[in-house]
Write a protein that holds these residues in place. Structure first.
Motif, PDB file in Angstrom:
ATOM      1  N   SER A 353      49.674 -10.500  43.385  1.00  0.00           N
ATOM      2  CA  SER A 353      50.422 -10.474  42.131  1.00  0.00           C
ATOM      3  C   SER A 353      49.961  -9.337  41.231  1.00  0.00           C
ATOM      4  N   MET A 354      48.662  -9.122  41.137  1.00  0.00           N
ATOM      5  CA  MET A 354      48.145  -8.044  40.297  1.00  0.00           C
ATOM      6  C   MET A 354      48.575  -6.680  40.838  1.00  0.00           C
ATOM      7  N   ALA A 355      48.639  -6.558  42.163  1.00  0.00           N
ATOM      8  CA  ALA A 355      49.028  -5.284  42.768  1.00  0.00           C
ATOM      9  C   ALA A 355      50.498  -4.981  42.521  1.00  0.00           C
ATOM     10  N   ARG A 356      51.369  -5.957  42.664  1.00  0.00           N
ATOM     11  CA  ARG A 356      52.784  -5.670  42.467  1.00  0.00           C
ATOM     12  C   ARG A 356      53.110  -5.469  40.994  1.00  0.00           C
ATOM     13  N   ASP A 357      52.225  -5.886  40.094  1.00  0.00           N
ATOM     14  CA  ASP A 357      52.387  -5.589  38.678  1.00  0.00           C
ATOM     15  C   ASP A 357      51.786  -4.230  38.317  1.00  0.00           C
ATOM     16  N   GLY A 358      51.107  -3.595  39.279  1.00  0.00           N
ATOM     17  CA  GLY A 358      50.584  -2.262  39.066  1.00  0.00           C
ATOM     18  C   GLY A 358      49.202  -2.190  38.471  1.00  0.00           C
ATOM     19  N   LEU A 359      48.570  -3.326  38.200  1.00  0.00           N
ATOM     20  CA  LEU A 359      47.248  -3.294  37.577  1.00  0.00           C
ATOM     21  C   LEU A 359      46.158  -2.913  38.569  1.00  0.00           C
ATOM     22  N   ILE A 360      46.412  -3.101  39.840  1.00  0.00           N
ATOM     23  CA  ILE A 360      45.583  -2.544  40.901  1.00  0.00           C
ATOM     24  C   ILE A 360      46.546  -1.824  41.847  1.00  0.00           C
ATOM     25  N   GLY A 476      44.314   0.273  35.145  1.00  0.00           N
ATOM     26  CA  GLY A 476      45.361  -0.724  34.993  1.00  0.00           C
ATOM     27  C   GLY A 476      46.386  -0.411  33.924  1.00  0.00           C
ATOM     28  N   ARG A 477      45.971  -0.027  32.738  1.00  0.00           N
ATOM     29  CA  ARG A 477      46.928   0.164  31.651  1.00  0.00           C
ATOM     30  C   ARG A 477      47.845   1.350  31.904  1.00  0.00           C
ATOM     31  N   ARG A 478      47.386   2.338  32.678  1.00  0.00           N
ATOM     32  CA  ARG A 478      48.195   3.524  32.954  1.00  0.00           C
ATOM     33  C   ARG A 478      49.167   3.303  34.108  1.00  0.00           C
ATOM     34  N   HIS A 479      48.834   2.392  35.017  1.00  0.00           N
ATOM     35  CA  HIS A 479      49.662   2.188  36.201  1.00  0.00           C
ATOM     36  C   HIS A 479      50.464   0.900  36.148  1.00  0.00           C
ATOM     37  N   SER A 480      50.322   0.148  35.068  1.00  0.00           N
ATOM     38  CA  SER A 480      51.074  -1.088  34.903  1.00  0.00           C
ATOM     39  C   SER A 480      52.561  -0.830  35.061  1.00  0.00           C
ATOM     40  N   LEU A 481      53.254  -1.719  35.749  1.00  0.00           N
ATOM     41  CA  LEU A 481      54.686  -1.563  35.951  1.00  0.00           C
ATOM     42  C   LEU A 481      55.442  -1.646  34.627  1.00  0.00           C
ATOM     43  N   LEU A 482      54.913  -2.397  33.660  1.00  0.00           N
ATOM     44  CA  LEU A 482      55.552  -2.467  32.352  1.00  0.00           C
ATOM     45  C   LEU A 482      55.416  -1.146  31.600  1.00  0.00           C
ATOM     46  N   ALA A 483      54.342  -0.402  31.867  1.00  0.00           N
ATOM     47  CA  ALA A 483      54.163   0.897  31.235  1.00  0.00           C
ATOM     48  C   ALA A 483      54.965   1.982  31.938  1.00  0.00           C
ATOM     49  N   ASN A 484      55.350   1.726  33.193  1.00  0.00           N
ATOM     50  CA  ASN A 484      56.095   2.702  33.994  1.00  0.00           C
ATOM     51  C   ASN A 484      57.284   1.998  34.639  1.00  0.00           C
ATOM     52  N   PRO A 485      58.278   1.607  33.855  1.00  0.00           N
ATOM     53  CA  PRO A 485      59.374   0.799  34.387  1.00  0.00           C
ATOM     54  C   PRO A 485      60.207   1.492  35.448  1.00  0.00           C
ATOM     55  N   ARG A 486      60.117   2.817  35.549  1.00  0.00           N
ATOM     56  CA  ARG A 486      60.907   3.531  36.543  1.00  0.00           C
ATOM     57  C   ARG A 486      60.159   3.752  37.850  1.00  0.00           C
TER      58      ARG A 486
END
Length: 500
Positions: A353-360, A476-486
């Motif tokens: 779950s953390m990986a698909r959210d982009g935090l890892i 995590g904060r730079r690669h989060s899917l919410l920070a990079n929606p595209r």
């Protein structure tokens, strides 16, 4: 000034929309196979909650802390854990996702707190797998020797067995969730038979005079305070009511693990209804079994004659039933085997779950098209567990597992109260009764358990969490899917869920 959302203060507090927590925000969000039925979830819970401790913890706490009152300690601990379980049940029924407390926190409190809880869950599950593997190796060696088989001297046998069982069970989880489920059913059934034998045979030798009035006069312990509570109250005591509650804190750790059932939500048929039932039923059954073993343990021999090293085996030895020692050995080995298996499953789903959210790294959220499991992250978890079990003195760090779990309990209990106010419109398959009273009591009970942990454990936990925040800030904060929606999804959408 930069306007990059991943570097603004607002990005740190961004929350995952509830609709996206279980929606198709990424192609991987619904790509796990539905394999669990309600009965499977009960077996999953019993697989992780009932280990070797069922044969030892009652005797150890009776001999050193609570006397016959240890039976009351089991009841108190069961109630405290049930409060947290009810809170998990409501959030799981609202957001049936593999992330469990991590995703709940992401939706309710925001990304930073979600990372904190995810990091704590990594501590709980990853260290627990290594700790239990080492304990499994030691108990297996003892069981083999008790059957009269000579093994090499030293730790050679244990050092080989711990990584071997981790590699084997990691392979089972990575290659097939269904095979792992079938193996779990077999092993849980076998260990329940062993526990049943202990209860039925031992009950014939129970002497009610050994229970007394469940109260032993308190005795001061001449030792330096080591727990947070002892620092505040000064001198610690054994026995008496203080001993009963102190033993309850230690016993509650045996029940920890029901929360892992929540990580199976995405793979469960009719999860909003099934997951709460699975968690609650497995915890209730585990509590009844622990209390039954405690009654037999204390009733067979006076608590003053109980051996701390092998309490149940020594009790049966005292009454002349040496053969029961073999039953206990087999039950302990099977019990710890299922614990390791379920821990690996739970850790896999949280990191997935953390990986698909982009935090890892998102690559870890890749789901094998052949096996329909997150194979990559499973293999990483297994490799790390092997390294920890082999090269880190994990048996001296068991309380870190506990504090990570209890920290998640705090956020889940608070999450029920906050979500009722912020998101009353969300559909819930289960609701905690008497809210916010019961969630508040869960908070208090969890804090009580936490202050009974050593000051040293709190210090190591603080360092671990500080390092985790640094990892989040750097990655995590730079690669989060919410920070990079595209950002492209891990897998192409439209695969749907694989149904049995």
């Amino acid at each position: 000034m930069s306007t990059n959302p991943s570097t603004t203060p607002r990005a740190i507090t961004r929350r995952l929309p509830a609709a996206e927590a279980t929606g198709l925000r990424t192609g991987a969000r619904h790509s796990l196979a539905e394999i669990y039925r309600p009965a499977d979830l009960v077996v999953l819970g019993l697989g992780v909650m009932i280990g070797a401790g069922v044969f030892s913890i009652a005797g150890q706490q009776a001999a050193t802390t609570a006397g016959p009152g240890v039976i009351l300690s089991f009841m108190i601990a069961g109630i405290a854990c049930l409060l947290a379980c009810l809170c998990y049940a409501e959030l799981s029924s609202t957001m049936p996702t593999s992330g469990s407390a991590y995703t709940f926190t992401y939706v309710i409190f925001g990304e930073v707190w979600a990372w904190v809880i995810g990091w704590a869950l990594i501590l709980e599950l990853q260290f627990a797998a290594a700790v239990v593997a080492r304990a499994w190796a030691a108990i297996t060696v003892r069981a083999i020797e008790n059957f009269g088989v000579a093994l090499p001297r030293g730790d050679l046998a244990g050092d080989l067995l711990a990584p071997a069982v981790l590699v084997l069970l990691t392979g089972v989880v990575a290659l097939s969730a269904r095979v792992g489920l079938r193996a779990l059913w077999v092993m849980v059934s076998a260990k329940l038979l062993a526990i049943g034998a202990v209860i039925v045979v031992g009950a014939r030798y129970v002497d009610v005079s050994n229970f007394g009035d469940f109260y032993v006069k308190p005795k001061p312990v001449a030792a330096q305070p080591t727990t947070v509570l002892e620092v505040f109250v000064g001198q610690s005591h054994a026995f008496g009511w203080f001993g009963v509650f102190s033993a309850a804190s230690a016993i509650a750790f045996a029940y920890i693990g029901f929360d892992i059932v929540a990580t199976s939500a995405e793979e469960t048929v009719n999860a909003p209804k099934a997951v709460p039932k699975g968690m609650i039923r497995s915890l209730v059954i585990a509590t009844v079994l622990y209390i039954a073993v405690a009654v037999v343990m204390v009733g067979m021999v006076p608590y003053t004659k109980i051996s701390v090293d092998a309490p149940l085996s020594s009790a049966f030895h005292l009454i002349g039933l040496d053969w029961m020692g073999h039953v206990i050995d087999v039950g302990a080995v099977l019990g710890l085997t299922t614990v390791i298996l379920v821990l690996i499953v739970g850790q896999t789903r949280v990191l997935f779950s953390m990986a698909r959210d982009g935090l890892i790294p998102r690559r870890l959220a890749k789901v094998s098209r052949r096996y329909h499991t997150p194979t990559r992250v499973t293999l990483v978890i297994g490799a790390v567990a092997v390294v920890l079990a082999e090269f880190v003195p994990v048996l001296t760090m068991q309380e870190l597992v506990v504090i990570g779990t209890l920290f998640a309990f705090l956020f889940v209990s608070a999450g029920v109260i906050v979500m009722r106010r912020r998101m009353p419109h969300l559909e819930r398959g289960f609701r905690v009764p008497l809210s916010p009273v019961l969630p508040a009591l869960s908070l208090v009970a969890t804090l009580w358990l936490m202050v009974n942990l050593r000051v040293l454990t709190w210090g190591w936990f603080a360092l671990y969490m500080a390092f985790g925040l640094l990892v989040y800030l750097l990655y995590g904060r730079r690669h989060s899917l919410l920070a990079n929606p595209r950002t492209p999804v891990v897998e192409p959408p439209g695969r749907g869920r694989h149904r049995r």
